[in-house]
Design a protein around this motif. Structure first.
Motif, PDB file in Angstrom:
ATOM      1  N   ASN A  14       0.795  -1.233  -0.178  1.00  0.00           N
ATOM      2  CA  ASN A  14       0.070  -0.095  -0.060  1.00  0.00           C
ATOM      3  C   ASN A  14       1.008   1.319   0.050  1.00  0.00           C
ATOM      4  O   ASN A  14       2.077   1.334   0.056  1.00  0.00           O
ATOM      5  CB  ASN A  14      -1.026  -0.264   1.289  1.00  0.00           C
ATOM      6  CG  ASN A  14      -0.131  -0.258   2.585  1.00  0.00           C
ATOM      7  OD1 ASN A  14       0.679   0.650   2.732  1.00  0.00           O
ATOM      8  ND2 ASN A  14      -0.460  -1.246   3.222  1.00  0.00           N
ATOM      9  N   LYS A  15       0.226   2.380  -0.168  1.00  0.00           N
ATOM     10  CA  LYS A  15       0.939   3.652  -0.241  1.00  0.00           C
ATOM     11  C   LYS A  15       1.800   3.953   1.221  1.00  0.00           C
ATOM     12  O   LYS A  15       2.854   4.774   0.988  1.00  0.00           O
ATOM     13  CB  LYS A  15      -0.159   5.011  -0.210  1.00  0.00           C
ATOM     14  CG  LYS A  15      -0.793   4.688  -1.538  1.00  0.00           C
ATOM     15  CD  LYS A  15      -1.819   5.981  -1.535  1.00  0.00           C
ATOM     16  CE  LYS A  15      -2.711   5.866  -2.915  1.00  0.00           C
ATOM     17  NZ  LYS A  15      -3.527   6.905  -3.015  1.00  0.00           N
ATOM     18  N   THR A  16       1.716   3.247   2.287  1.00  0.00           N
ATOM     19  CA  THR A  16       2.390   3.559   3.356  1.00  0.00           C
ATOM     20  C   THR A  16       3.399   2.382   3.642  1.00  0.00           C
ATOM     21  O   THR A  16       4.234   2.554   4.623  1.00  0.00           O
ATOM     22  CB  THR A  16       1.746   3.794   4.523  1.00  0.00           C
ATOM     23  OG1 THR A  16       0.795   2.721   5.067  1.00  0.00           O
ATOM     24  CG2 THR A  16       0.814   4.990   4.350  1.00  0.00           C
ATOM     25  N   ASP A  17       3.345   1.304   2.624  1.00  0.00           N
ATOM     26  CA  ASP A  17       4.329   0.312   3.122  1.00  0.00           C
ATOM     27  C   ASP A  17       5.383   0.564   2.079  1.00  0.00           C
ATOM     28  O   ASP A  17       5.267  -0.034   0.865  1.00  0.00           O
ATOM     29  CB  ASP A  17       3.509  -0.925   2.796  1.00  0.00           C
ATOM     30  CG  ASP A  17       4.458  -2.172   3.036  1.00  0.00           C
ATOM     31  OD1 ASP A  17       5.463  -2.218   3.552  1.00  0.00           O
ATOM     32  OD2 ASP A  17       3.922  -3.436   2.700  1.00  0.00           O
ATOM     33  N   VAL A  18       6.602   0.928   2.296  1.00  0.00           N
ATOM     34  CA  VAL A  18       7.644   1.417   1.583  1.00  0.00           C
ATOM     35  C   VAL A  18       8.855   0.600   1.660  1.00  0.00           C
ATOM     36  O   VAL A  18       8.969   0.060   2.557  1.00  0.00           O
ATOM     37  CB  VAL A  18       7.899   2.988   1.758  1.00  0.00           C
ATOM     38  CG1 VAL A  18       6.895   3.884   1.459  1.00  0.00           C
ATOM     39  CG2 VAL A  18       8.393   3.348   3.185  1.00  0.00           C
ATOM     40  N   VAL A  19       9.462   0.581   0.642  1.00  0.00           N
ATOM     41  CA  VAL A  19      10.921   0.015   0.553  1.00  0.00           C
ATOM     42  C   VAL A  19      11.983   0.784  -0.211  1.00  0.00           C
ATOM     43  O   VAL A  19      11.564   1.414  -1.329  1.00  0.00           O
ATOM     44  CB  VAL A  19      10.722  -1.588   0.326  1.00  0.00           C
ATOM     45  CG1 VAL A  19      10.299  -1.529  -1.326  1.00  0.00           C
ATOM     46  CG2 VAL A  19      12.078  -2.417   0.423  1.00  0.00           C
ATOM     47  N   TRP A  76       1.105  -0.491  12.541  1.00  0.00           N
ATOM     48  CA  TRP A  76       0.390   0.319  11.641  1.00  0.00           C
ATOM     49  C   TRP A  76      -0.768  -0.273  11.334  1.00  0.00           C
ATOM     50  O   TRP A  76      -0.826  -1.553  11.072  1.00  0.00           O
ATOM     51  CB  TRP A  76       1.218   0.168  10.462  1.00  0.00           C
ATOM     52  CG  TRP A  76       0.787   1.595   9.650  1.00  0.00           C
ATOM     53  CD1 TRP A  76       0.238   1.396   8.229  1.00  0.00           C
ATOM     54  CD2 TRP A  76       0.645   2.672   9.990  1.00  0.00           C
ATOM     55  NE1 TRP A  76      -0.077   2.588   7.703  1.00  0.00           N
ATOM     56  CE2 TRP A  76      -0.072   3.221   8.627  1.00  0.00           C
ATOM     57  CE3 TRP A  76       0.796   3.636  10.857  1.00  0.00           C
ATOM     58  CZ2 TRP A  76      -0.246   4.843   8.762  1.00  0.00           C
ATOM     59  CZ3 TRP A  76       0.392   4.956  10.855  1.00  0.00           C
ATOM     60  CH2 TRP A  76       0.048   5.498   9.541  1.00  0.00           C
ATOM     61  N   TRP A  77      -1.759   0.666  11.520  1.00  0.00           N
ATOM     62  CA  TRP A  77      -3.175   0.423  11.027  1.00  0.00           C
ATOM     63  C   TRP A  77      -3.279   1.001   9.696  1.00  0.00           C
ATOM     64  O   TRP A  77      -3.306   2.188   9.451  1.00  0.00           O
ATOM     65  CB  TRP A  77      -4.193   0.914  11.948  1.00  0.00           C
ATOM     66  CG  TRP A  77      -4.196   0.334  13.554  1.00  0.00           C
ATOM     67  CD1 TRP A  77      -5.081  -0.366  13.975  1.00  0.00           C
ATOM     68  CD2 TRP A  77      -3.154   0.677  14.431  1.00  0.00           C
ATOM     69  NE1 TRP A  77      -4.581  -0.881  15.218  1.00  0.00           N
ATOM     70  CE2 TRP A  77      -3.488  -0.010  15.706  1.00  0.00           C
ATOM     71  CE3 TRP A  77      -2.082   1.514  14.506  1.00  0.00           C
ATOM     72  CZ2 TRP A  77      -2.926  -0.052  16.957  1.00  0.00           C
ATOM     73  CZ3 TRP A  77      -1.398   1.589  15.951  1.00  0.00           C
ATOM     74  CH2 TRP A  77      -1.756   0.881  16.912  1.00  0.00           C
ATOM     75  N   ASP A  78      -3.676   0.213   8.635  1.00  0.00           N
ATOM     76  CA  ASP A  78      -3.934   0.748   7.314  1.00  0.00           C
ATOM     77  C   ASP A  78      -5.207   1.415   7.277  1.00  0.00           C
ATOM     78  O   ASP A  78      -5.925   1.574   8.316  1.00  0.00           O
ATOM     79  CB  ASP A  78      -3.814  -0.469   6.426  1.00  0.00           C
ATOM     80  CG  ASP A  78      -3.494   0.008   5.093  1.00  0.00           C
ATOM     81  OD1 ASP A  78      -3.330   1.229   4.734  1.00  0.00           O
ATOM     82  OD2 ASP A  78      -3.569  -0.865   4.182  1.00  0.00           O
ATOM     83  N   PHE A  79      -5.605   2.060   6.162  1.00  0.00           N
ATOM     84  CA  PHE A  79      -6.546   3.209   5.891  1.00  0.00           C
ATOM     85  C   PHE A  79      -7.988   2.395   6.450  1.00  0.00           C
ATOM     86  O   PHE A  79      -8.659   2.950   6.894  1.00  0.00           O
ATOM     87  CB  PHE A  79      -6.643   3.804   4.588  1.00  0.00           C
ATOM     88  CG  PHE A  79      -5.631   4.800   4.576  1.00  0.00           C
ATOM     89  CD1 PHE A  79      -5.749   6.008   4.939  1.00  0.00           C
ATOM     90  CD2 PHE A  79      -4.301   4.308   3.943  1.00  0.00           C
ATOM     91  CE1 PHE A  79      -4.807   6.809   4.725  1.00  0.00           C
ATOM     92  CE2 PHE A  79      -3.461   5.556   3.612  1.00  0.00           C
ATOM     93  CZ  PHE A  79      -3.736   6.750   4.091  1.00  0.00           C
ATOM     94  N   ASP A  80      -8.171   1.072   6.119  1.00  0.00           N
ATOM     95  CA  ASP A  80      -9.341   0.433   6.572  1.00  0.00           C
ATOM     96  C   ASP A  80      -9.425  -0.050   7.941  1.00  0.00           C
ATOM     97  O   ASP A  80     -10.325  -0.549   8.324  1.00  0.00           O
ATOM     98  CB  ASP A  80      -9.469  -0.846   5.505  1.00  0.00           C
ATOM     99  CG  ASP A  80      -8.659  -1.768   5.628  1.00  0.00           C
ATOM    100  OD1 ASP A  80      -7.413  -1.762   6.261  1.00  0.00           O
ATOM    101  OD2 ASP A  80      -8.672  -2.900   5.159  1.00  0.00           O
ATOM    102  N   ARG A  81      -8.419   0.212   8.447  1.00  0.00           N
ATOM    103  CA  ARG A  81      -8.252  -0.096  10.127  1.00  0.00           C
ATOM    104  C   ARG A  81      -8.446   1.372  11.239  1.00  0.00           C
ATOM    105  O   ARG A  81      -8.002   1.190  12.162  1.00  0.00           O
ATOM    106  CB  ARG A  81      -7.288  -1.055  10.466  1.00  0.00           C
ATOM    107  CG  ARG A  81      -7.605  -2.370   9.623  1.00  0.00           C
ATOM    108  CD  ARG A  81      -6.687  -3.317   9.990  1.00  0.00           C
ATOM    109  NE  ARG A  81      -6.759  -3.740  11.412  1.00  0.00           N
ATOM    110  CZ  ARG A  81      -6.314  -4.943  11.863  1.00  0.00           C
ATOM    111  NH1 ARG A  81      -5.425  -5.705  11.118  1.00  0.00           N
ATOM    112  NH2 ARG A  81      -6.413  -5.359  12.927  1.00  0.00           N
ATOM    113  N   ARG A  82      -8.617   2.327  10.538  1.00  0.00           N
ATOM    114  CA  ARG A  82      -8.425   3.741  11.266  1.00  0.00           C
ATOM    115  C   ARG A  82      -9.082   3.690  12.529  1.00  0.00           C
ATOM    116  O   ARG A  82      -8.877   4.511  13.369  1.00  0.00           O
ATOM    117  CB  ARG A  82      -8.573   4.953  10.228  1.00  0.00           C
ATOM    118  CG  ARG A  82      -7.108   5.033   9.337  1.00  0.00           C
ATOM    119  CD  ARG A  82      -6.076   4.829   9.971  1.00  0.00           C
ATOM    120  NE  ARG A  82      -4.720   4.540   8.939  1.00  0.00           N
ATOM    121  CZ  ARG A  82      -4.151   5.466   8.655  1.00  0.00           C
ATOM    122  NH1 ARG A  82      -4.412   6.965   8.648  1.00  0.00           N
ATOM    123  NH2 ARG A  82      -3.125   5.326   7.801  1.00  0.00           N
TER     124      ARG A  82
END
Length: 268
Positions: free
Chosen positions: A37-42, A160-166
């Protein structure tokens, strides 16, 4: 030198070697990719650092299993045998933003039990370690905070809580704010777990299933520093647990309650 002591030295050496590679890219112009996802970066420095850590481990322990975050490393911790759990850059979002809160993490596990761990934080100049003899920060013995009054505690939501777990994220934050003196969020699970071990924080909470490379080393450090780590149900934490609730042990039920405030929003 015992086998466990040898593994601590190896963990420190491997983590330092990997962190040196990662540090080459810190605050430099680098390419940032996304994974799930957009916040899972490498970055390429995550991959290069992991390869370097693996090289160090393989030189001494060619037959051991390796569990890691990047590339083709195993993702689950076997219940038997000698295993190394590595995270080349825990806190990659901090890393790519030029925030110095990130670590290279290496933990040695035997038959499901951690025996040695090292979290090297080159941008901070800190090295957290633990083995059978206890836990240390930069060579000085660590112990958890001795605060007993929750209204004086500082507690951190982690992972981290993704956008569907805010909704879960928001409920966790609210649970902390209404129970404790203050809250921090740092964006690097291994560092915040080390902070509990060193007494800088009284608690860390999450209700999600964490990855072993984000947690195993830090959990071991807290336990070796006389702290408490459970799952969301209050049972001793393992790599197969849901939730991670760590504290100095003085008011663990209250820290656990803050983590459980997210449960009404958890999609079972």
């Amino acid at each position: 030198m015992t086998n466990a002591e040898n593994r601590l030295e190896s963990a420190v050496r491997a983590a330092r070697a990997g962190s040196e590679i990662a540090a080459e890219g810190f605050r430099e112009e680098i390419t940032v990719e996304t994974k799930s996802n957009k916040t899972d970066v490498v970055t390429e420095f995550d991959r290069r650092s992991q390869r370097r850590v693996i090289e160090e481990i393989r030189d001494e322990f060619p037959d051991d299993v390796i569990v890691g975050e990047e590339e083709d490393a195993l993702r689950e911790v076997p219940e038997e045998g000698d295993v190394w759990i590595i995270d080349p850059i825990d806190g990659t979002n901090n890393f790519v933003r030029g925030i110095p809160l990130w670590a290279t993490s290496v933990a040695a596990v035997r038959d499901g039990e951690t025996v040695a761990a090292a979290n090297v934080c080159p941008a901070l100049g800190d090295t957290y370690t633990a083995d059978a003899n206890g836990a240390s920060l930069n060579g000085e013995e660590m112990t958890v905070s001795h605060r007993t009054d929750p209204e004086t505690f500082t507690v951190c939501p982690t992972l981290w809580w993704d956008f569907d777990r805010r909704e879960e994220y928001a409920a966790t934050v609210e649970g902390i704010v209404k129970r404790f003196g203050d809250m921090r969020r740092f964006g690097c699970a291994q560092i915040v777990l080390g902070m509990v071990a060193d007494g800088a924080l009284e608690g860390v909470v999450s209700n999600i299933v964490p990855n072993p490379w984000d947690t195993v080393a830090g959990v071991f450090m807290i336990r070796q520093a006389d702290g408490t780590v459970t799952d969301i149900h209050g049972e001793p934490w393992t790599t197969r647990s849901r939730g991670l609730v760590a504290s100095n042990g003085e008011a663990h039920d209250e820290v656990l309650a803050a983590a459980r405030d997210a449960e009404p929003y958890f999609d079972k």
